[in-house]
Motif scaffolding. Structure first.
Motif, PDB file in Angstrom:
ATOM      1  N   LYS A 204     -63.176 -50.705 -40.630  1.00 24.31           N
ATOM      2  CA  LYS A 204     -64.482 -50.324 -40.109  1.00 24.31           C
ATOM      3  C   LYS A 204     -64.565 -48.807 -39.926  1.00 24.31           C
ATOM      4  O   LYS A 204     -63.681 -48.186 -39.344  1.00 24.31           O
ATOM      5  CB  LYS A 204     -64.733 -51.013 -38.767  1.00 24.31           C
ATOM      6  CG  LYS A 204     -66.146 -50.823 -38.251  1.00 24.31           C
ATOM      7  CD  LYS A 204     -66.386 -51.624 -36.979  1.00 24.31           C
ATOM      8  CE  LYS A 204     -67.805 -51.409 -36.477  1.00 24.31           C
ATOM      9  NZ  LYS A 204     -68.085 -52.176 -35.242  1.00 24.31           N
ATOM     10  N   GLY A 205     -65.632 -48.247 -40.444  1.00 24.60           N
ATOM     11  CA  GLY A 205     -65.831 -46.801 -40.362  1.00 24.60           C
ATOM     12  C   GLY A 205     -65.377 -46.059 -41.600  1.00 24.60           C
ATOM     13  O   GLY A 205     -65.679 -44.875 -41.758  1.00 24.60           O
ATOM     14  N   PHE A 206     -64.634 -46.751 -42.489  1.00 24.84           N
ATOM     15  CA  PHE A 206     -64.121 -46.092 -43.694  1.00 24.84           C
ATOM     16  C   PHE A 206     -64.670 -46.734 -44.971  1.00 24.84           C
ATOM     17  O   PHE A 206     -64.153 -46.484 -46.055  1.00 24.84           O
ATOM     18  CB  PHE A 206     -62.592 -46.141 -43.711  1.00 24.84           C
ATOM     19  CG  PHE A 206     -61.957 -45.398 -42.566  1.00 24.84           C
ATOM     20  CD1 PHE A 206     -61.802 -44.019 -42.611  1.00 24.84           C
ATOM     21  CD2 PHE A 206     -61.550 -46.074 -41.417  1.00 24.84           C
ATOM     22  CE1 PHE A 206     -61.236 -43.336 -41.548  1.00 24.84           C
ATOM     23  CE2 PHE A 206     -60.972 -45.404 -40.358  1.00 24.84           C
ATOM     24  CZ  PHE A 206     -60.820 -44.022 -40.418  1.00 24.84           C
ATOM     25  N   GLU A 207     -65.730 -47.518 -44.841  1.00 23.90           N
ATOM     26  CA  GLU A 207     -66.289 -48.217 -46.000  1.00 23.90           C
ATOM     27  C   GLU A 207     -66.768 -47.251 -47.076  1.00 23.90           C
ATOM     28  O   GLU A 207     -66.728 -47.571 -48.267  1.00 23.90           O
ATOM     29  CB  GLU A 207     -67.456 -49.122 -45.565  1.00 23.90           C
ATOM     30  CG  GLU A 207     -67.059 -50.262 -44.639  1.00 23.90           C
ATOM     31  CD  GLU A 207     -67.087 -49.856 -43.163  1.00 23.90           C
ATOM     32  OE1 GLU A 207     -66.979 -50.746 -42.313  1.00 23.90           O
ATOM     33  OE2 GLU A 207     -67.235 -48.632 -42.873  1.00 23.90           O
ATOM     34  N   ASP A 208     -67.220 -46.061 -46.655  1.00 22.65           N
ATOM     35  CA  ASP A 208     -67.795 -45.093 -47.606  1.00 22.65           C
ATOM     36  C   ASP A 208     -66.819 -43.966 -47.953  1.00 22.65           C
ATOM     37  O   ASP A 208     -67.138 -43.084 -48.751  1.00 22.65           O
ATOM     38  CB  ASP A 208     -69.093 -44.514 -47.012  1.00 22.65           C
ATOM     39  CG  ASP A 208     -69.952 -43.799 -48.040  1.00 22.65           C
ATOM     40  OD1 ASP A 208     -69.921 -44.189 -49.229  1.00 22.65           O
ATOM     41  OD2 ASP A 208     -70.653 -42.838 -47.667  1.00 22.65           O
ATOM     42  N   THR A 209     -65.639 -43.973 -47.345  1.00 20.16           N
ATOM     43  CA  THR A 209     -64.659 -42.910 -47.578  1.00 20.16           C
ATOM     44  C   THR A 209     -64.008 -43.087 -48.952  1.00 20.16           C
ATOM     45  O   THR A 209     -63.582 -44.187 -49.301  1.00 20.16           O
ATOM     46  CB  THR A 209     -63.573 -42.923 -46.487  1.00 20.16           C
ATOM     47  OG1 THR A 209     -64.204 -42.753 -45.216  1.00 20.16           O
ATOM     48  CG2 THR A 209     -62.556 -41.813 -46.706  1.00 20.16           C
ATOM     49  N   VAL A 210     -63.920 -42.007 -49.721  1.00 22.98           N
ATOM     50  CA  VAL A 210     -63.383 -42.104 -51.089  1.00 22.98           C
ATOM     51  C   VAL A 210     -61.901 -42.451 -51.065  1.00 22.98           C
ATOM     52  O   VAL A 210     -61.463 -43.455 -51.640  1.00 22.98           O
ATOM     53  CB  VAL A 210     -63.615 -40.798 -51.873  1.00 22.98           C
ATOM     54  CG1 VAL A 210     -62.908 -40.874 -53.240  1.00 22.98           C
ATOM     55  CG2 VAL A 210     -65.105 -40.542 -52.079  1.00 22.98           C
ATOM     56  N   PHE A 211     -61.090 -41.620 -50.411  1.00 20.04           N
ATOM     57  CA  PHE A 211     -59.633 -41.774 -50.481  1.00 20.04           C
ATOM     58  C   PHE A 211     -59.100 -42.537 -49.262  1.00 20.04           C
ATOM     59  O   PHE A 211     -59.272 -42.110 -48.121  1.00 20.04           O
ATOM     60  CB  PHE A 211     -58.953 -40.412 -50.589  1.00 20.04           C
ATOM     61  CG  PHE A 211     -59.314 -39.682 -51.851  1.00 20.04           C
ATOM     62  CD1 PHE A 211     -58.839 -40.113 -53.080  1.00 20.04           C
ATOM     63  CD2 PHE A 211     -60.153 -38.568 -51.805  1.00 20.04           C
ATOM     64  CE1 PHE A 211     -59.186 -39.453 -54.256  1.00 20.04           C
ATOM     65  CE2 PHE A 211     -60.499 -37.899 -52.973  1.00 20.04           C
ATOM     66  CZ  PHE A 211     -60.026 -38.347 -54.198  1.00 20.04           C
ATOM     67  N   LEU A 212     -58.458 -43.661 -49.545  1.00 17.68           N
ATOM     68  CA  LEU A 212     -57.937 -44.521 -48.485  1.00 17.68           C
ATOM     69  C   LEU A 212     -56.423 -44.673 -48.582  1.00 17.68           C
ATOM     70  O   LEU A 212     -55.850 -44.555 -49.675  1.00 17.68           O
ATOM     71  CB  LEU A 212     -58.569 -45.918 -48.585  1.00 17.68           C
ATOM     72  CG  LEU A 212     -60.099 -46.016 -48.482  1.00 17.68           C
ATOM     73  CD1 LEU A 212     -60.540 -47.454 -48.713  1.00 17.68           C
ATOM     74  CD2 LEU A 212     -60.594 -45.507 -47.131  1.00 17.68           C
ATOM     75  N   ASN A 213     -55.805 -44.975 -47.446  1.00 18.86           N
ATOM     76  CA  ASN A 213     -54.388 -45.334 -47.488  1.00 18.86           C
ATOM     77  C   ASN A 213     -54.256 -46.841 -47.707  1.00 18.86           C
ATOM     78  O   ASN A 213     -55.261 -47.548 -47.842  1.00 18.86           O
ATOM     79  CB  ASN A 213     -53.661 -44.874 -46.213  1.00 18.86           C
ATOM     80  CG  ASN A 213     -54.203 -45.544 -44.952  1.00 18.86           C
ATOM     81  OD1 ASN A 213     -54.793 -46.624 -45.000  1.00 18.86           O
ATOM     82  ND2 ASN A 213     -54.013 -44.900 -43.807  1.00 18.86           N
ATOM     83  N   ARG A 214     -53.043 -47.336 -47.707  1.00 22.24           N
ATOM     84  CA  ARG A 214     -52.824 -48.756 -48.010  1.00 22.24           C
ATOM     85  C   ARG A 214     -53.454 -49.689 -46.984  1.00 22.24           C
ATOM     86  O   ARG A 214     -53.753 -50.836 -47.285  1.00 22.24           O
ATOM     87  CB  ARG A 214     -51.313 -49.042 -48.107  1.00 22.24           C
ATOM     88  CG  ARG A 214     -50.667 -48.523 -49.374  1.00 22.24           C
ATOM     89  CD  ARG A 214     -49.163 -48.639 -49.310  1.00 22.24           C
ATOM     90  NE  ARG A 214     -48.580 -47.722 -48.321  1.00 22.24           N
ATOM     91  CZ  ARG A 214     -47.291 -47.626 -48.055  1.00 22.24           C
ATOM     92  NH1 ARG A 214     -46.440 -48.401 -48.686  1.00 22.24           N
ATOM     93  NH2 ARG A 214     -46.846 -46.769 -47.164  1.00 22.24           N
ATOM     94  N   ARG A 215     -53.657 -49.176 -45.773  1.00 23.96           N
ATOM     95  CA  ARG A 215     -54.218 -50.014 -44.698  1.00 23.96           C
ATOM     96  C   ARG A 215     -55.749 -49.934 -44.638  1.00 23.96           C
ATOM     97  O   ARG A 215     -56.354 -50.500 -43.738  1.00 23.96           O
ATOM     98  CB  ARG A 215     -53.612 -49.610 -43.355  1.00 23.96           C
ATOM     99  CG  ARG A 215     -52.112 -49.860 -43.272  1.00 23.96           C
ATOM    100  CD  ARG A 215     -51.539 -49.427 -41.945  1.00 23.96           C
ATOM    101  NE  ARG A 215     -51.687 -47.985 -41.732  1.00 23.96           N
ATOM    102  CZ  ARG A 215     -50.900 -47.066 -42.269  1.00 23.96           C
ATOM    103  NH1 ARG A 215     -49.900 -47.428 -43.059  1.00 23.96           N
ATOM    104  NH2 ARG A 215     -51.088 -45.785 -42.029  1.00 23.96           N
ATOM    105  N   GLY A 216     -56.343 -49.181 -45.571  1.00 22.66           N
ATOM    106  CA  GLY A 216     -57.801 -49.110 -45.618  1.00 22.66           C
ATOM    107  C   GLY A 216     -58.421 -48.056 -44.721  1.00 22.66           C
ATOM    108  O   GLY A 216     -59.621 -48.070 -44.470  1.00 22.66           O
TER     109      GLY A 216
END
Length: 298
Positions: A204-216
């Motif tokens: 939650k809060g990172f749905e629109d973030t381009v670069f993610l770590n393995r935990r999302g």
């Protein structure tokens, strides 16, 4: 007036009135907390409204033993801003730092990488590793757009305007700018989103973030530093580099290849052209080429 209250109000002023970034506000806060600790340790009973030039001078002298001249100058500048704020709010009539001179420091030229060194860094990425494709895309994006690391980790999918060839960047002070993005970087980002990111469930809060770590979750600044550090060790690079090195290299390579300094200023998001002018000093041959190309007495 207590120090904690004054610092808290100053933080709000920096955020709301001046629109400074969290990192910059944190830096101001750390320096003020160092001053607080110094006063407590030396049993100097001064509040923000009563502290005088002599006490500030003692603090600066103590600091000078532990940090370099550039850091000293930054601390003095931060203290000056704090007391200017107190004057602005009518808590004080004078600034105790007015007569304190910052140490003379030369203009620090940024470290840069050659095109071959950048290619070597990217080639050293292990694409068989689960994060390999993501890390390659990160380096390509940093070098293609000259982004600050804070701008990279907060980049949104909704900020990508590939049909127009731009990305929207939220820079220092929440200022928005549009930066051209090279087609190669577009290709890597599109591929990463389609083939890698799609298999990660964003938190939650990172749905629109381009670069993610393995935990999302979004990446941290430290993670980007670690990625670059490990790659530099992999290729035995003798230079000390950071994400900002790719930003400096982006600007320097554009300039050397004939780009206009004003255009580079806009792409980097520099408020003043004098900040961008540091890149001219990296390669004196650029100035020679300008004279040879544009002077009427050819």
């Amino acid at each position: 007036m207590k120090w904690q209250n004054a610092i808290r109000d100053f933080q709000l002023f920096l955020k709301i009135e001046r629109g400074l970034s969290k990192n910059t506000i944190d830096s101001y806060t750390r320096d003020l907390e160092k001053l607080m600790s110094f006063l407590e340790e030396n049993e100097i009973n001064h509040t923000p409204t009563t502290i005088d030039e002599e006490s500030i001078q003692q603090f600066i002298y103590e600091v000078a033993k532990k940090v370099n001249p550039r850091s000293q100058a930054r601390i003095i500048s931060g203290l000056r801003s704090f007391f200017d704020y107190l004057i602005f709010e009518d808590y004080r009539e004078t600034n105790p730092t007015d007569l304190i001179e910052a140490p003379k420091i030369g203009r620090k030229l940024p470290d840069t990488l050659s095109e071959d060194e950048i290619n070597a860094l990217i080639s050293a990425i292990d694409l068989s590793h689960p994060q390999g494709e993501r890390n390659r895309t990160i380096l390509e994006t940093l070098y293609s757009c000259g982004l600050r690391v804070s701008e990279l980790i907060t980049l949104k999918i909704s900020d990508l305007f590939f049909e127009e060839g731009f990305v929207r960047v939220i820079g220092k002070g929440n200022k928005q700018r549009f930066v051209p993005i090279h087609y190669a970087a577009q290709k890597y980002i599109s591929s990463y989103i389609k083939d890698i990111r799609t298999h990660i469930t964003p938190q939650k809060g990172f749905e629109d973030t381009v670069f993610l770590n393995r935990r999302g979750k979004g990446l941290t600044r430290q993670m980007i530093f670690i990625i670059l550090k490990n790659l530099s060790l992999e290729i035995d690079l003798k230079k000390k580099i950071s994400p900002h090195t790719l930003r400096h290299s982006f600007a320097t390579h554009l300039l050397k290849n004939g780009a206009d300094l004003r255009a580079i200023q806009q792409m980097l998001g520099h408020e003043s052209i004098t900040t961008t002018e540091v890149y001219v000093h990296l390669d004196k041959s650029y100035l020679k080429e300008v004279v040879e190309t544009y002077h009427p007495r050819k």
